[in-house]
Write an enzyme that holds these catalytic residues in place. Structure first.
Site, PDB file in Angstrom:
ATOM      1  N   ASP A 257       0.839  -1.191   0.000  1.00 58.38           N
ATOM      2  CA  ASP A 257       0.000   0.000   0.000  1.00 58.38           C
ATOM      3  C   ASP A 257       0.882   1.251   0.000  1.00 58.38           C
ATOM      4  OD1 ASP A 257      -2.796   1.212   0.576  1.00 58.38           O
ATOM      5  OD2 ASP A 257      -1.506   2.161   2.073  1.00 58.38           O
TER       6      ASP A 257
ATOM      7  N   TYR B 277       2.907   9.873  -0.105  1.00 61.91           N
ATOM      8  CA  TYR B 277       3.859   9.246   0.828  1.00 61.91           C
ATOM      9  C   TYR B 277       5.320   9.395   0.381  1.00 61.91           C
ATOM     10  CZ  TYR B 277      -0.174   6.548   2.672  1.00 61.91           C
ATOM     11  OH  TYR B 277      -1.371   6.151   3.204  1.00 61.91           O
TER      12      TYR B 277
ATOM     13  N   LYS C 143      -2.685   5.846  -4.265  1.00 66.45           N
ATOM     14  CA  LYS C 143      -3.814   6.757  -4.021  1.00 66.45           C
ATOM     15  C   LYS C 143      -3.595   8.117  -4.679  1.00 66.45           C
ATOM     16  CE  LYS C 143      -3.979   4.602   0.541  1.00 66.45           C
ATOM     17  NZ  LYS C 143      -2.582   4.502   0.969  1.00 66.45           N
TER      18      LYS C 143
ATOM     19  N   HIS D 221      -7.707   9.282  -2.185  1.00 70.98           N
ATOM     20  CA  HIS D 221      -7.145   9.254  -0.827  1.00 70.98           C
ATOM     21  C   HIS D 221      -8.104   9.882   0.199  1.00 70.98           C
ATOM     22  CE1 HIS D 221      -2.927   9.164   1.207  1.00 70.98           C
ATOM     23  NE2 HIS D 221      -3.860   8.909   2.086  1.00 70.98           N
TER      24      HIS D 221
ATOM     25  N   ARG E 152       2.492   6.456  19.237  1.00 71.05           N
ATOM     26  CA  ARG E 152       2.097   7.354  18.145  1.00 71.05           C
ATOM     27  C   ARG E 152       2.419   8.776  18.564  1.00 71.05           C
ATOM     28  NH1 ARG E 152      -0.365   4.554  14.080  1.00 71.05           N
ATOM     29  NH2 ARG E 152      -0.832   2.476  14.818  1.00 71.05           N
TER      30      ARG E 152
ATOM     31  N   LYS F 178       2.490  -1.434   8.990  1.00 68.47           N
ATOM     32  CA  LYS F 178       3.749  -0.904   8.454  1.00 68.47           C
ATOM     33  C   LYS F 178       4.875  -1.310   9.401  1.00 68.47           C
ATOM     34  CE  LYS F 178       7.026   2.328   9.115  1.00 68.47           C
ATOM     35  NZ  LYS F 178       7.684   2.709  10.371  1.00 68.47           N
TER      36      LYS F 178
ATOM     37  N   ASN G 206       4.325 -10.172  11.370  1.00 66.50           N
ATOM     38  CA  ASN G 206       3.042  -9.595  10.971  1.00 66.50           C
ATOM     39  C   ASN G 206       2.315 -10.395   9.890  1.00 66.50           C
ATOM     40  OD1 ASN G 206       3.630  -7.609  12.813  1.00 66.50           O
ATOM     41  ND2 ASN G 206       4.133  -6.031  11.307  1.00 66.50           N
TER      42      ASN G 206
HETATM   43  N1  LIG Z   1      -5.571   5.910   3.715  1.00 69.91           N
HETATM   44  C1  LIG Z   1      -5.033   6.667   4.638  1.00 69.91           C
HETATM   45  O1  LIG Z   1      -5.391   7.846   4.800  1.00 69.91           O
HETATM   46  C2  LIG Z   1      -3.972   6.089   5.529  1.00 69.91           C
HETATM   47  C3  LIG Z   1      -3.638   6.758   6.734  1.00 69.91           C
HETATM   48  C4  LIG Z   1      -2.653   6.194   7.555  1.00 69.91           C
HETATM   49  C5  LIG Z   1      -2.032   4.996   7.183  1.00 69.91           C
HETATM   50  N2  LIG Z   1      -2.366   4.375   5.992  1.00 69.91           N
HETATM   51  C6  LIG Z   1      -1.693   3.117   5.573  1.00 69.91           C
HETATM   52  O2  LIG Z   1      -1.644   2.220   6.675  1.00 69.91           O
HETATM   53  C7  LIG Z   1      -0.290   1.850   6.941  1.00 69.91           C
HETATM   54  C8  LIG Z   1      -0.061   1.563   8.406  1.00 69.91           C
HETATM   55  O3  LIG Z   1      -0.460   2.637   9.196  1.00 69.91           O
HETATM   56  P1  LIG Z   1       0.399   3.232  10.373  1.00 69.91           P
HETATM   57  O4  LIG Z   1       1.840   3.258  10.025  1.00 69.91           O
HETATM   58  O5  LIG Z   1      -0.287   4.476  10.765  1.00 69.91           O
HETATM   59  O6  LIG Z   1       0.157   2.235  11.589  1.00 69.91           O
HETATM   60  P2  LIG Z   1       0.548   0.775  12.085  1.00 69.91           P
HETATM   61  O7  LIG Z   1       0.952  -0.134  10.988  1.00 69.91           O
HETATM   62  O8  LIG Z   1      -0.613   0.403  12.946  1.00 69.91           O
HETATM   63  O9  LIG Z   1       1.772   1.064  13.058  1.00 69.91           O
HETATM   64  C9  LIG Z   1       3.077   1.214  12.602  1.00 69.91           C
HETATM   65  C10 LIG Z   1       4.011   1.186  13.819  1.00 69.91           C
HETATM   66  O10 LIG Z   1       3.971  -0.098  14.410  1.00 69.91           O
HETATM   67  C11 LIG Z   1       5.277  -0.598  14.601  1.00 69.91           C
HETATM   68  N3  LIG Z   1       5.170  -2.071  14.437  1.00 69.91           N
HETATM   69  C12 LIG Z   1       4.928  -2.755  13.284  1.00 69.91           C
HETATM   70  N4  LIG Z   1       4.821  -4.067  13.532  1.00 69.91           N
HETATM   71  C13 LIG Z   1       5.001  -4.233  14.875  1.00 69.91           C
HETATM   72  C14 LIG Z   1       5.023  -5.364  15.713  1.00 69.91           C
HETATM   73  N5  LIG Z   1       4.820  -6.593  15.244  1.00 69.91           N
HETATM   74  N6  LIG Z   1       5.254  -5.157  17.055  1.00 69.91           N
HETATM   75  C15 LIG Z   1       5.442  -3.921  17.543  1.00 69.91           C
HETATM   76  N7  LIG Z   1       5.433  -2.793  16.786  1.00 69.91           N
HETATM   77  C16 LIG Z   1       5.208  -2.954  15.450  1.00 69.91           C
HETATM   78  C17 LIG Z   1       6.116   0.093  13.544  1.00 69.91           C
HETATM   79  O11 LIG Z   1       7.458   0.257  13.954  1.00 69.91           O
HETATM   80  P3  LIG Z   1       8.707  -0.268  13.063  1.00 69.91           P
HETATM   81  O12 LIG Z   1       8.592   0.284  11.677  1.00 69.91           O
HETATM   82  O13 LIG Z   1       9.862   0.261  13.836  1.00 69.91           O
HETATM   83  O14 LIG Z   1       8.602  -1.765  13.109  1.00 69.91           O
HETATM   84  C18 LIG Z   1       5.438   1.470  13.478  1.00 69.91           C
HETATM   85  O15 LIG Z   1       5.943   2.312  14.512  1.00 69.91           O
HETATM   86  C19 LIG Z   1       0.527   3.026   6.382  1.00 69.91           C
HETATM   87  O16 LIG Z   1       1.881   2.672   6.137  1.00 69.91           O
HETATM   88  C20 LIG Z   1      -0.249   3.343   5.135  1.00 69.91           C
HETATM   89  O17 LIG Z   1       0.116   2.432   4.091  1.00 69.91           O
HETATM   90  C21 LIG Z   1      -3.331   4.903   5.191  1.00 69.91           C
END
Ligand SMILES: NC(=O)c1ccc[n+]([C@@H]2O[C@H](COP(=O)([O-])OP(=O)(O)OC[C@H]3O[C@@H](n4cnc5c(N)ncnc54)[C@H](OP(=O)(O)O)[C@@H]3O)[C@@H](O)[C@H]2O)c1
Length: 317
Positions: free
Chosen positions: A47, A52, A81, A114, A209, A253, A263
């Site tokens: 994604d 980004y 997006k 988006h 966060r 992510k 994951n």
């Molecule tokens: N459509 C939209 O408007 C929108 C908005 C926000 C996000 N997104 C998409 O959703 C994706 C994910 O969202 P997000 O980055 O906000 O949140 P997330 O995936 O819920 O959280 C990412 C965080 O979790 C940590 N992490 C990952 N796996 C882990 C595990 N197994 N144990 C402990 N910590 C872990 C990562 O650290 P490390 O990298 O250090 O492992 C990072 O700090 C984005 O990359 C994007 O593609 C879309």
């Protein structure tokens, strides 16, 4: 999906976050190498988004694996997006062609609007209607630039309008979903209309966060730990599985290889209904993505708050 095309059940998120300099962009081919490693591990869905700044390295990682003969293009599912400043009908194909150039590919598997919010180049609000944007999305699908089209951050009323007035039904809806925001009503509405729901920020407050105060469940929450111990899994795996068991495609992510393994290792167990209900009970409707600086826009999709934050996209003198 409702067009007969299959979407892999979990997606690798490539948004690297935001700091005082704006959107964090990848450095030293780190993302390219993580993507290529992810493909080795079994990830097939990625994604990204024009905003980004990760399309290029994502594309490099994918093409490296295709060139090595490890995978074929059709084995990989790429979602990207359309950004808010490209909402006019004739801008959509131009914007997707730009994304494809960045990715080094000739089609994406899924193209999403988006946000329902149109902006001008200077980031001031534009009145362009997202239904005009949707016509542009239909155009790019006809042109073969996107196999499927959908929307992100649309609310129920906005999705209803696309279903009623559009010629093509959205294949997917991408929204924030984690234990603090289960989105049950919107998820039920989308799924009852055969629209696949993708859930972003799937870990909610399990992970840190920014400097926000974080409500339960944290990563060591006793409710999650009990479920995790029962299945011999970690609590992040339980939360990802909770999404999968609700037929939602989670988008975790990570830039860490051991977490890439963790994951995706969620397909050898299944939560029971009472376990899903226990996780649903954390719901507070809490969003981590809340662009309140857009809340005076006519198509702002979320509930309004008293003190909106300043727009980080507006350039200050
Ligand atoms: N459509 C939209 O408007 C929108 C908005 C926000 C996000 N997104 C998409 O959703 C994706 C994910 O969202 P997000 O980055 O906000 O949140 P997330 O995936 O819920 O959280 C990412 C965080 O979790 C940590 N992490 C990952 N796996 C882990 C595990 N197994 N144990 C402990 N910590 C872990 C990562 O650290 P490390 O990298 O250090 O492992 C990072 O700090 C984005 O990359 C994007 O593609 C879309």
């Amino acid at each position: 999906m409702n067009n007969g095309i299959k979407m892999p059940a979990v997606a690798f998120g490539t948004y690297l976050g935001f700091d005082q300099n704006g959107v964090v962009t990848p450095k030293n081919h780190e993302l390219r190498d993580v993507v290529s490693k992810a493909i080795d591990i079994g990830w097939r869905h990625f994604d990204t988004a024009a905003i980004y700044g990760t399309e290029q390295e994502l594309g490099e990682g994918v093409r490296m694996k295709i060139d090595d003969g490890n995978v074929k293009r059709e084995d990989i599912f790429i979602t990207t997006k359309l950004w808010n400043t490209k909402h006019k009908r004739d801008q959509v194909a131009q914007a997707l062609r730009e994304s494809l150039k960045n990715l080094g590919l000739n089609y994406v598997d899924l193209y999403l609007i988006h946000w329902p919010i149109g902006l001008n180049e200077d980031n001031s609000h534009s009145a362009v209607d997202y239904m005009e944007t949707w016509r542009g999305m239909e155009d790019v699908q006809k042109l073969g630039l996107a196999k499927s089209i959908g929307v992100s951050n649309f609310n129920k009323g906005q999705l209803e309008r696309v279903l009623k007035e559009g010629s093509v039904k959205p294949a997917a809806l991408q929204i924030e979903v984690h234990p603090q925001i289960t989105q049950s009503e919107l998820v039920d509405f989308a799924q009852s209309n055969d629209i696949v729901v993708m859930g972003y920020s799937p870990f909610g407050s399990l992970v840190n966060r920014y400097d926000m105060p974080l409500p339960p469940p944290r990563i060591d929450d006793p409710v999650l730990v009990e479920i995790a111990e029962k299945y011999g899994k970690t609590t992040p795996q339980v939360v990802l599985r909770w999404a999968v068991d609700r037929n939602i495609v989670p988008i975790p992510k990570t830039m860490k290889v051991h977490r890439l393994e963790e994951n995706i290792n969620i397909f050898d167990f299944k939560l029971q209904k009472d376990e899903i209900d226990k996780i649903n009970a954390f719901d507070k409707g809490l969003r981590y993505t809340l662009p309140s600086f857009w809340q005076s826009h006519p198509f702002y999709p979320f509930e309004k708050i008293d003190k909106p934050i300043d727009d980080p996209f507006l350039k200050k003198e």
